[in-house]
Design a protein around this motif. Structure first.
Motif, PDB file in Angstrom:
ATOM      1  N   GLY A  24       5.371   5.301   0.132  1.00  0.00           N
ATOM      2  CA  GLY A  24       4.673   5.520   1.387  1.00  0.00           C
ATOM      3  C   GLY A  24       5.084   5.459   2.728  1.00  0.00           C
ATOM      4  O   GLY A  24       4.628   5.442   3.795  1.00  0.00           O
ATOM      5  N   ASP A  25       6.594   4.966   2.729  1.00  0.00           N
ATOM      6  CA  ASP A  25       7.239   4.710   4.049  1.00  0.00           C
ATOM      7  C   ASP A  25       6.989   5.894   4.966  1.00  0.00           C
ATOM      8  O   ASP A  25       7.379   7.122   4.445  1.00  0.00           O
ATOM      9  CB  ASP A  25       8.819   4.612   3.635  1.00  0.00           C
ATOM     10  N   GLY A  26       6.488   5.685   6.190  1.00  0.00           N
ATOM     11  CA  GLY A  26       6.136   6.516   6.971  1.00  0.00           C
ATOM     12  C   GLY A  26       4.959   7.579   7.067  1.00  0.00           C
ATOM     13  O   GLY A  26       4.603   8.125   7.599  1.00  0.00           O
ATOM     14  N   HIS A  27       4.258   7.084   5.864  1.00  0.00           N
ATOM     15  CA  HIS A  27       2.781   7.753   5.524  1.00  0.00           C
ATOM     16  C   HIS A  27       1.727   6.731   5.391  1.00  0.00           C
ATOM     17  O   HIS A  27       0.642   6.985   5.655  1.00  0.00           O
ATOM     18  CB  HIS A  27       3.046   8.663   4.385  1.00  0.00           C
ATOM     19  N   ILE A  28       2.131   5.678   4.899  1.00  0.00           N
ATOM     20  CA  ILE A  28       1.037   4.394   4.587  1.00  0.00           C
ATOM     21  C   ILE A  28       1.400   3.332   5.451  1.00  0.00           C
ATOM     22  O   ILE A  28       2.350   2.864   5.529  1.00  0.00           O
ATOM     23  CB  ILE A  28       0.965   4.034   3.128  1.00  0.00           C
ATOM     24  N   ALA A  29       0.264   2.864   5.952  1.00  0.00           N
ATOM     25  CA  ALA A  29       0.270   1.402   6.615  1.00  0.00           C
ATOM     26  C   ALA A  29      -0.902   0.470   6.264  1.00  0.00           C
ATOM     27  O   ALA A  29      -1.848   1.166   5.894  1.00  0.00           O
ATOM     28  CB  ALA A  29       0.217   1.956   8.135  1.00  0.00           C
ATOM     29  N   TYR A  30      -0.561  -0.575   6.184  1.00  0.00           N
ATOM     30  CA  TYR A  30      -1.495  -1.519   5.684  1.00  0.00           C
ATOM     31  C   TYR A  30      -2.161  -2.222   6.901  1.00  0.00           C
ATOM     32  O   TYR A  30      -1.478  -2.847   7.855  1.00  0.00           O
ATOM     33  CB  TYR A  30      -0.691  -2.776   4.996  1.00  0.00           C
ATOM     34  N   VAL A  31      -3.577  -2.554   6.697  1.00  0.00           N
ATOM     35  CA  VAL A  31      -4.179  -3.369   7.757  1.00  0.00           C
ATOM     36  C   VAL A  31      -4.340  -4.786   7.173  1.00  0.00           C
ATOM     37  O   VAL A  31      -4.825  -4.912   6.054  1.00  0.00           O
ATOM     38  CB  VAL A  31      -5.490  -2.829   7.875  1.00  0.00           C
ATOM     39  N   LEU A  75      -7.338  -0.418  15.263  1.00  0.00           N
ATOM     40  CA  LEU A  75      -6.187  -0.365  14.601  1.00  0.00           C
ATOM     41  C   LEU A  75      -6.192   1.029  13.935  1.00  0.00           C
ATOM     42  O   LEU A  75      -5.118   1.496  13.604  1.00  0.00           O
ATOM     43  CB  LEU A  75      -6.067  -1.474  13.599  1.00  0.00           C
ATOM     44  N   ILE A  76      -7.369   1.153  12.945  1.00  0.00           N
ATOM     45  CA  ILE A  76      -7.420   2.538  12.387  1.00  0.00           C
ATOM     46  C   ILE A  76      -7.462   3.681  13.045  1.00  0.00           C
ATOM     47  O   ILE A  76      -6.599   4.727  12.757  1.00  0.00           O
ATOM     48  CB  ILE A  76      -8.960   2.538  11.771  1.00  0.00           C
ATOM     49  N   ALA A  77      -7.873   3.622  14.566  1.00  0.00           N
ATOM     50  CA  ALA A  77      -7.610   4.804  15.486  1.00  0.00           C
ATOM     51  C   ALA A  77      -6.109   4.856  15.702  1.00  0.00           C
ATOM     52  O   ALA A  77      -5.908   6.329  15.705  1.00  0.00           O
ATOM     53  CB  ALA A  77      -8.552   4.557  16.764  1.00  0.00           C
ATOM     54  N   SER A  78      -5.643   3.993  15.908  1.00  0.00           N
ATOM     55  CA  SER A  78      -4.091   3.788  16.330  1.00  0.00           C
ATOM     56  C   SER A  78      -3.242   4.531  15.194  1.00  0.00           C
ATOM     57  O   SER A  78      -2.324   5.545  15.234  1.00  0.00           O
ATOM     58  CB  SER A  78      -3.539   2.573  16.590  1.00  0.00           C
ATOM     59  N   ALA A  79      -3.605   4.362  13.976  1.00  0.00           N
ATOM     60  CA  ALA A  79      -2.777   4.654  12.701  1.00  0.00           C
ATOM     61  C   ALA A  79      -3.120   6.186  12.569  1.00  0.00           C
ATOM     62  O   ALA A  79      -2.124   6.844  12.206  1.00  0.00           O
ATOM     63  CB  ALA A  79      -3.416   3.974  11.445  1.00  0.00           C
ATOM     64  N   GLU A  81      -3.872   8.474  15.110  1.00  0.00           N
ATOM     65  CA  GLU A  81      -2.972   8.907  16.013  1.00  0.00           C
ATOM     66  C   GLU A  81      -1.390   9.109  15.692  1.00  0.00           C
ATOM     67  O   GLU A  81      -1.080  10.154  15.989  1.00  0.00           O
ATOM     68  CB  GLU A  81      -3.051   8.136  17.095  1.00  0.00           C
ATOM     69  N   HIS A  82      -1.072   8.273  14.803  1.00  0.00           N
ATOM     70  CA  HIS A  82       0.276   8.427  14.208  1.00  0.00           C
ATOM     71  C   HIS A  82       0.447   9.110  12.995  1.00  0.00           C
ATOM     72  O   HIS A  82       1.264   8.882  12.309  1.00  0.00           O
ATOM     73  CB  HIS A  82       1.163   7.081  14.253  1.00  0.00           C
ATOM     74  N   GLU A  83      -0.689   9.639  12.587  1.00  0.00           N
ATOM     75  CA  GLU A  83      -0.702  10.215  11.169  1.00  0.00           C
ATOM     76  C   GLU A  83      -0.480   9.458   9.990  1.00  0.00           C
ATOM     77  O   GLU A  83       0.204   9.916   9.055  1.00  0.00           O
ATOM     78  CB  GLU A  83       0.073  11.709  11.062  1.00  0.00           C
ATOM     79  N   LEU A  84      -0.898   8.021   9.962  1.00  0.00           N
ATOM     80  CA  LEU A  84      -0.700   7.270   8.792  1.00  0.00           C
ATOM     81  C   LEU A  84      -1.881   6.994   8.011  1.00  0.00           C
ATOM     82  O   LEU A  84      -2.964   6.721   8.705  1.00  0.00           O
ATOM     83  CB  LEU A  84      -0.389   5.722   9.394  1.00  0.00           C
ATOM     84  N   VAL A  85      -1.858   6.822   6.908  1.00  0.00           N
ATOM     85  CA  VAL A  85      -3.025   6.693   6.060  1.00  0.00           C
ATOM     86  C   VAL A  85      -2.903   4.910   5.911  1.00  0.00           C
ATOM     87  O   VAL A  85      -2.034   4.449   5.755  1.00  0.00           O
ATOM     88  CB  VAL A  85      -2.900   7.314   4.659  1.00  0.00           C
ATOM     89  N   THR A  86      -4.310   4.525   6.047  1.00  0.00           N
ATOM     90  CA  THR A  86      -4.512   3.209   6.090  1.00  0.00           C
ATOM     91  C   THR A  86      -4.850   2.503   4.836  1.00  0.00           C
ATOM     92  O   THR A  86      -5.876   3.203   4.098  1.00  0.00           O
ATOM     93  CB  THR A  86      -5.279   2.346   7.426  1.00  0.00           C
ATOM     94  N   VAL A  87      -4.590   1.306   4.203  1.00  0.00           N
ATOM     95  CA  VAL A  87      -5.052   0.635   3.281  1.00  0.00           C
ATOM     96  C   VAL A  87      -5.100  -1.021   3.696  1.00  0.00           C
ATOM     97  O   VAL A  87      -4.327  -1.182   4.603  1.00  0.00           O
ATOM     98  CB  VAL A  87      -4.231   0.618   1.952  1.00  0.00           C
TER      99      VAL A  87
END
Length: 90
Positions: A24-31, A75-79, A81-87
């Motif tokens: 998920g590098d560059g696609h997934i971000a963790y909250v 945080l979710i809104a920021s993610a 904006e950068h086209e990241l899927v959050t978990v």
């Protein structure tokens, strides 16, 4: 990736730390919920805050810090904006 396990049977082996971090590098971000006490460990350039404040950190798939916010929604809104899927990480 299929590898042979100790008994000789084919199966999935656990991912190495590097393989896991690359998922998920560059696609997934963790909250991750954090306290202000932990802020400077993740974001050394951040100003000192009052201890005990509840914050949320957005971390890359490899654990690298991206951004911090005082609400999960921000945080979710920021993610997004950068086209990241959050978990979430607990």
């Amino acid at each position: 990736m299929v590898r042979e396990n100790m008994s000789g049977a084919a199966g999935r082996s656990p991912l190495s730390a590097a393989e896991f971090a690359a998922i998920g590098d560059g696609h997934i971000a963790y909250v991750k919920p954090i306290l202000s006490d932990e802020l400077n460990a993740l974001f050394p350039q951040a100003p000192e805050l009052e201890p005990g404040l509840e914050l949320f950190a957005l971390l890359g798939a490899d654990g690298s810090p991206i951004v911090v916010a005082d609400t999960r929604e921000a945080l979710i809104a920021s993610a997004r904006e950068h086209e990241l899927v959050t978990v979430s990480v607990h």
